[in-house]
Structures are given as structure tokens and as C-alpha cells.
Design an enzyme around this catalytic site. Structure first.
Site, short mmCIF file in Angstrom:
data_model
loop_
_atom_site.label_atom_id
_atom_site.label_comp_id
_atom_site.label_asym_id
_atom_site.label_seq_id
_atom_site.Cartn_x
_atom_site.Cartn_y
_atom_site.Cartn_z
CE LYS A 68 -0.96 79.71 46.79
NZ LYS A 68 -1.82 79.48 45.62
N GLY A 124 4.90 80.27 43.81
CA GLY A 124 6.16 80.74 43.87
C GLY A 124 6.55 82.11 43.22
CB ILE A 162 3.32 76.38 46.56
CG1 ILE A 162 4.36 75.93 45.58
CG2 ILE A 162 2.79 74.95 46.98
CD1 ILE A 162 5.49 75.08 46.26
N PRO A 220 9.29 74.64 43.14
CG PRO A 220 8.06 72.69 43.49
CD PRO A 220 8.85 73.73 44.32
CG ASP A 230 -2.14 82.84 44.59
OD1 ASP A 230 -3.04 83.09 45.14
OD2 ASP A 230 -1.75 82.02 44.22
#
Ligand SMILES: C[C@@](CO)(OP(=O)(O)O)[C@H](O)COP(=O)(O)OP(=O)(O)OC[C@H]1O[C@@H](n2ccc(N)nc2=O)[C@H](O)[C@@H]1O
Ligand SMILES: Nc1ncnc2c1ncn2[C@@H]1O[C@H](COP(=O)(O)OP(=O)(O)O)[C@@H](O)[C@H]1O
Length: 290
Positions: free
Chosen positions: A25, A112, A110, A105, A144
Site C-alpha cells: 500500500k 504489509g 506500506i 519489510p 489500514d
């Protein structure tokens, strides 16, 4: 419970397992516009996804299990603390064996873990073991989660539950770079100096050049606090901005991963190779934006 796909009148083999990509993302812009009474921050964010992804495989099993594999597996919990496990439990599905192949990571801005959890829910739905939840019902797993359930470019508001469509993104490639510093999301929010900032400005243009120029006029309000906590982010942003063909460099989410946007693929791939050579300790990945 096997799932018998209904295609035509023929009875097909049951789907024994389902694999889903869990794409990175990217908060192309992330404006913090206020704070709720419970401490959560109100956001106005343009979110996109890249075809740089973890992979989640789910299959029915006698009891719940999780195997975390792949180049970024180190440090990722392989038990009920993992968001994929929590998502499966929340879905009400019978026990499953999950294999999570980590390429992204962790604690990197982002999403994950959220994307992995969303991919798990999509896989459970494909297997016929659970129905897809309402995105807003996923907030209890993380702010998220709703946006990751259907990974495509959208505007995200509220604390992450209000999703509205945006025009299709122009063709763009992105280069993701993480300097190997894990940043805690609560710590970055806590280090914000101003919590009431303007939201996204104007309308999203359609062409790549105009889109990148418009985006350059937006912000990531979490960048200044993240830079104070991890000054190396400044080096990452400078290295990205210096790459030929890079139209914009910015941090994603609460960091420390930064992205460069490239209107053409070859310069993005060349920049990935150059940065990997120059900074072998950094995680560098190039992909298409969606
Ligand atoms: C900042 C963002 C932007 O997309 O991305 P990441 O940096 O995590 O990728 C997200 O809002 C992160 O979402 P997520 O990582 O799921 O957050 P959660 O687990 O729900 O919350 C972790 C902590 O972050 C803070 N938090 C999170 C979301 C939000 N809208 N306001 C907040 O203040 C709170 O301190 C919360 O306790
Ligand atoms: N599937 C997962 N992948 C990565 N981290 C996970 C996962 N499930 C739980 N976590 C925990 O969540 C924390 C935040 O990870 P992540 O979701 O990658 O952060 P971010 O949203 O900032 O990119 C990690 O430190 C890790 O302990």
C-alpha cells in the site's frame, strides 16, 4: 469444507487451496486533518497499490497454523499475533493452514500486515469458507485494513474507514526504498507537531505529468515527525529525487519506506539497479502502480 465452483453445469474439482497477492500500500498523499477523542487521527489520503507483494496461501486444515517464509520473514510473528491469523479468526472460518511469503519489510509504512490480512480474507472467500466482510468492520484489526480489502487506488478518510473512488491513475511506475529502520506508527503520530491540517486540495488530473504536478502540491504530514525519529529518511528522499526520470519522491504512511514515481518503466528499473548498487543495505523494489 470444500468449495465447488459453479461454472456451467460441470462439477469441477474442489478448490483445495487459494493463493492471493498482498500488494504494498502506498499513501501517495497523507494529510492529517484532526484527532478524535479516542486519540486516533483523521486522515485524508490518496492510497494506491504496487505490484510488489507478499503472497498468502490458505488451505483447509484440522487446526490453525501459520508458516512465515520468504526473504522478509525475520521478526514477523508466526502465531496468533500475526494479522493473517487474527483476520482468519475474525472471519469465523473453520481452521486453516496459512503460508505467508514475506517480501515486504514490516513496520515500514506500506501496510504489509494489513495487506496480508486482507489477502487472507480474499482467499477464505475464494475457498468458500467465509464471506467478504464490510470494509468498515475490519477497523478492529487496524486502520489500514479497510483500504487493503480491495487493493486499488482510492481516497481514504476518517481514520481509514471512509473510502471513495478516484479517477483511474495514469500509467506510473514506482520505486520503493526502505533504509532498514523500523518505525512505530503510534510513535510517529505522537511526534506530530500539528494535527489540524488542510485536506487534499483540488481535483486529481488524468495525465501522468499533470497528476505528478498536482501530487507535488499535496503532502505527507507524517514525513516531518518520521524524519525527526529517523533522519536517514532524508537521505532516501534525496537519493530517489536524484534519479533520472523521477517525477516525485515522498514517504509512504508512517515510514520509513519512501517512493519515487516514474512516468516510464525503464528509468524506474534503472534507478532500482543504481540504488541497489549504491546502498546494498537498503530494500529497493520497482513495480507498476495500480
Ligand atoms: C499511518 C497509516 C496510513 O495509511 O499507515 P502505516 O504507516 O501503518 O502503513 C495507517 O493509518 C496506519 O494504519 P494501521 O497500521 O492499521 O494502524 P492501527 O494498527 O489501527 O493503529 C496503530 C496506531 O497508530 C495510530 N493511528 C493509526 C491510524 C490513525 N488513523 N490514527 C492514529 O492515530 C494510533 O496511535 C494507533 O494506536
Ligand atoms: N503479516 C504481518 N506482516 C508484518 N508484520 C506483522 C504482520 N502481522 C503482524 N505484524 C506486526 O505488525 C507490525 C507492523 O507491521 P506492518 O503491518 O508491516 O506495518 P506498516 O503498516 O507500518 O507497514 C510489525 O512490527 C509486526 O510485529
Amino acid at each position: 469444507m470444500p468449495c465447488w465452483p459453479k461454472r456451467g453445469r460441470r462439477l469441477l474439482q474442489p478448490i483445495a487451496k487459494a493463493t492471493e497477492a498482498a500488494p504494498a500500500k502506498i499513501n501517495l498523499a497523507l494529510h492529517v486533518t484532526g484527532r478524535r477523542g479516542d486519540g486516533y487521527h483523521l486522515l485524508d489520503s490518496l492510497v494506491a497499490f504496487a505490484d510488489i507483494a507478499d503472497r498468502v496461501t490458505v488451505e483447509p486444515a484440522a487446526e490453525m497454523s501459520l508458516d512465515v517464509t520468504g526473504p522478509r520473514a525475520a521478526g514477523v510473528p508466526a502465531d496468533a499475533r500475526n494479522l493473517v491469523w487474527k483476520a482468519a479468526a475474525l472471519s469465523g472460518a473453520p481452521p486453516v493452514a496459512i503460508t505467508l511469503e514475506k517480501h515486504l519489510p514490516a513496520a515500514a509504512g506500506i501496510g504489509g500486515g494489513s495487506s496480508d490480512a486482507a489477502a487472507t480474507l480474499r482467499a477464505l472467500e475464494r475457498l468458500g469458507l467465509a464471506s467478504l466482510p464490510d470494509p468498515a468492520d475490519l477497523l478492529e484489526l487496524g486502520a489500514d485494513l479497510p483500504v487493503c480489502l480491495s487493493p486499488r487506488a482510492v481516497r481514504m478518510e476518517g481514520i481509514g474507514e471512509t473510502l471513495s473512488p478516484v479517477p483511474p491513475l495514469p500509467p506510473l511506475w514506482c520505486l520503493l526504498v526502505n533504509p532498514g529502520v523500523a518505525l512505530s506508527t503510534p510513535a510517529v503520530f505522537a511526534a506530530l507537531e500539528t494535527r489540524e491540517n488542510p485536506g487534499l486540495r483540488g481535483h486529481m488530473p488524468v495525465g501522468a505529468g499533470a497528476f505528478c504536478a498536482w501530487l507535488a502540491g499535496q503532502r505527507n504530514d507524517l514525513e516531518p515527525p518520521a524524519l525527526r525519529l529517523a533522519p536517514v529518511i532524508r537521505d532516501v528522499l534525496a537519493a530517489l529525487a536524484a534519479q533520472p526520470g523521477c517525477a516525485l519522491a515522498r514517504m509512504s504512511g508512517s515510514g520509513a519506506t519512501c517512493f519515487g514515481l516514474f512516468p516510464a518503466e525503464a528509468p524506474a528499473r534503472a534507478a532500482a539497479a543504481a540504488l541497489s548498487r549504491a546502498e546494498p543495505g537498503w530494500w529497493v523494489a520497482a513495480g507498476r502502480l495500480a
